[in-house]
Design an enzyme around this catalytic site. Structure first.
Site, PDB file in Angstrom:
ATOM      1  N   TYR A  98      26.309  20.842 -12.711  1.00  8.57           N
ATOM      2  CA  TYR A  98      27.581  20.975 -11.985  1.00  8.57           C
ATOM      3  C   TYR A  98      28.730  20.428 -12.802  1.00  8.57           C
ATOM      4  CZ  TYR A  98      27.658  15.977 -10.739  1.00  8.57           C
ATOM      5  OH  TYR A  98      27.717  14.610 -10.789  1.00  8.57           O
ATOM      6  N   LYS A 143      25.132  16.967 -16.967  1.00 15.00           N
ATOM      7  CA  LYS A 143      25.642  16.742 -15.611  1.00 15.00           C
ATOM      8  C   LYS A 143      24.748  17.499 -14.638  1.00 15.00           C
ATOM      9  CE  LYS A 143      30.237  16.183 -13.478  1.00 15.00           C
ATOM     10  NZ  LYS A 143      30.102  14.807 -13.038  1.00 15.00           N
ATOM     11  N   GLU A 164      27.313   3.028 -18.403  1.00 14.92           N
ATOM     12  CA  GLU A 164      28.465   3.580 -17.680  1.00 14.92           C
ATOM     13  C   GLU A 164      28.374   3.138 -16.227  1.00 14.92           C
ATOM     14  OE1 GLU A 164      28.345   7.891 -17.394  1.00 14.92           O
ATOM     15  OE2 GLU A 164      26.166   7.895 -17.247  1.00 14.92           O
ATOM     16  N   LEU A 194      27.257  10.080 -19.420  1.00 14.31           N
ATOM     17  CA  LEU A 194      27.964  11.347 -19.303  1.00 14.31           C
ATOM     18  C   LEU A 194      29.224  11.293 -20.175  1.00 14.31           C
ATOM     19  CD1 LEU A 194      27.871  14.032 -17.559  1.00 14.31           C
ATOM     20  CD2 LEU A 194      29.812  13.024 -16.371  1.00 14.31           C
TER      21      LEU A 194
HETATM   22  N1  PMP Z   1      29.638   9.147 -15.551  1.00 14.63           N
HETATM   23  C1  PMP Z   1      29.063   9.639 -14.441  1.00 14.63           C
HETATM   24  C2  PMP Z   1      27.632   9.310 -14.173  1.00 14.63           C
HETATM   25  C3  PMP Z   1      29.788  10.460 -13.555  1.00 14.63           C
HETATM   26  O1  PMP Z   1      29.201  10.976 -12.465  1.00 14.63           O
HETATM   27  C4  PMP Z   1      31.147  10.741 -13.844  1.00 14.63           C
HETATM   28  C5  PMP Z   1      31.956  11.659 -12.971  1.00 14.63           C
HETATM   29  N2  PMP Z   1      31.990  11.318 -11.629  1.00 14.63           N
HETATM   30  C6  PMP Z   1      31.729  10.170 -14.989  1.00 14.63           C
HETATM   31  C7  PMP Z   1      30.942   9.397 -15.827  1.00 14.63           C
HETATM   32  C8  PMP Z   1      33.177  10.410 -15.333  1.00 14.63           C
HETATM   33  O2  PMP Z   1      33.353  11.691 -15.879  1.00 14.63           O
HETATM   34  P1  PMP Z   1      34.734  12.481 -15.715  1.00 14.63           P
HETATM   35  O3  PMP Z   1      35.790  11.616 -16.318  1.00 14.63           O
HETATM   36  O4  PMP Z   1      34.530  13.733 -16.481  1.00 14.63           O
HETATM   37  O5  PMP Z   1      34.955  12.703 -14.260  1.00 14.63           O
END
Ligand code: PMP
Length: 289
Positions: free
Chosen positions: A30, A144, A176, A200
């Site tokens: 997703y 993702k 993270e 991610l």
């Molecule tokens: N890490 C994880 C596990 C996430 O689910 C997300 C998004 N919710 C992020 C990092 C941040 O990514 P982005 O800045 O692309 O929203």
């Protein structure tokens, strides 16, 4: 209105067969894309990450980038509100239950839009609490994937203790957040872990690093130890829907002076300016100087 497999329908009328591999195995990927003033933010980057996720699970992209652009425009147009967030979801499709990839089926594609509610000003002024937990997810956190059970359980730990986020540690190092990327400030230098299979690759993470680069903010992308996290001057989280937020306590212990710090204020201001410029179709990169 949502999009499901070629049709725009009201969400109440959208159904997926129970044998969809998304339902049975969590076999899909997703994306979440913020939309400001009806314009998708960093769409090319989100579509690029979607392709990376699809490659990671060996699933063909059902659409070209041009087709995705059209669908994104259409879903924005048929939903209310200037600020939205789009959820794009692709599964391997519907087949008799068997772990191995089925032959000759088409994937399920679902897109929905919801109102985008960025964090209230009050939280940006006070900062938010976070907790830590051991990162017990799989070894491909760069994909993702819709199978989010570990993230769900880890995030719930934060909710249970009245915190905003769970910050994850693997083998003594920061990875993270359960649903965000994490930055810390140490000796006035912005630090964040490098992209790897263990996190991610956040779109907001990239924006923040670009803003740091353009504005000569001292920063370093390198491994961050648990000790450095716990003794940081500031801790920040980033995500497409939460943007940049200040974390002011960790497992009940105050970070810095317990208030959002100078680095947060500068980065948040730059981020808001960058967003505004992007919406005007203006400068791609904003400098405060
Ligand atoms: N890490 C994880 C596990 C996430 O689910 C997300 C998004 N919710 C992020 C990092 C941040 O990514 P982005 O800045 O692309 O929203």
């Amino acid at each position: 209105m949502i999009y499901l497999n070629g049709k725009f329908v009201p969400i109440e009328q959208a159904y997926v067969p129970v044998l969809d591999r998304g339902f049975i195995f969590g076999d899909g990927v997703y994306e979440v894309i913020p939309v400001y003033s009806r314009k998708p933010f960093r769409l090319a980057e989100h579509l690029h990450r979607l392709q990376h996720s699809l490659n990671g699970i060996r699933l063909k992209n059902p659409y070209t980038d041009e087709q995705w652009h059209t669908l994104v425009e259409q879903i924005i147009a048929c939903n209310e509100g200037d600020d939205q967030y789009l959820y794009l979801h692709i599964t391997r499709g519907v087949a008799k239950r068997d772990h191995a990839f089925p032959a000759g089926i088409s994937s399920t594609v679902f897109i929905m839009s919801n109102p985008l509610l960025t964090p209230p000003q009050e939280l940006l002024l006070t900062g938010v609490p976070a907790i830590t937990a051991q990162d017990n997810r799989w070894g491909r956190c760069d994909i993702k994937a819709i199978s989010l059970l570990p993230n769900v359980l880890l995030r719930q730990l934060a909710v249970d203790s009245g915190a905003m986020e769970t910050i994850l540690l693997r083998d003594g190092f920061l990875t993270e957040g359960a649903a965000s990327n994490i930055f810390i400030v140490k000796n006035n230098v912005l630090l964040t872990p490098p992209k790897s299979h263990l996190m991610l690759p956040g779109i907001t993470y990239d924006v923040v690093l670009e803003l740091a680069q353009t504005n000569a903010i001292p920063h370093e992308v390198r491994v961050v130890s648990e000790e450095e996290l716990r003794t940081a001057e500031e801790v920040l989280l980033t995500s497409s829907t939460k943007e940049v937020m200040p974390i002011v306590s960790l497992d009940g212990k105050t970070i810095g002076d317990g208030k959002p710090g100078a680095m947060f204020k500068q980065l948040n201001q730059l981020y808001q300016q960058y967003k505004a410029a992007t919406m005007r179709g203006g400068d791609a990169v904003v400098s405060l100087k």
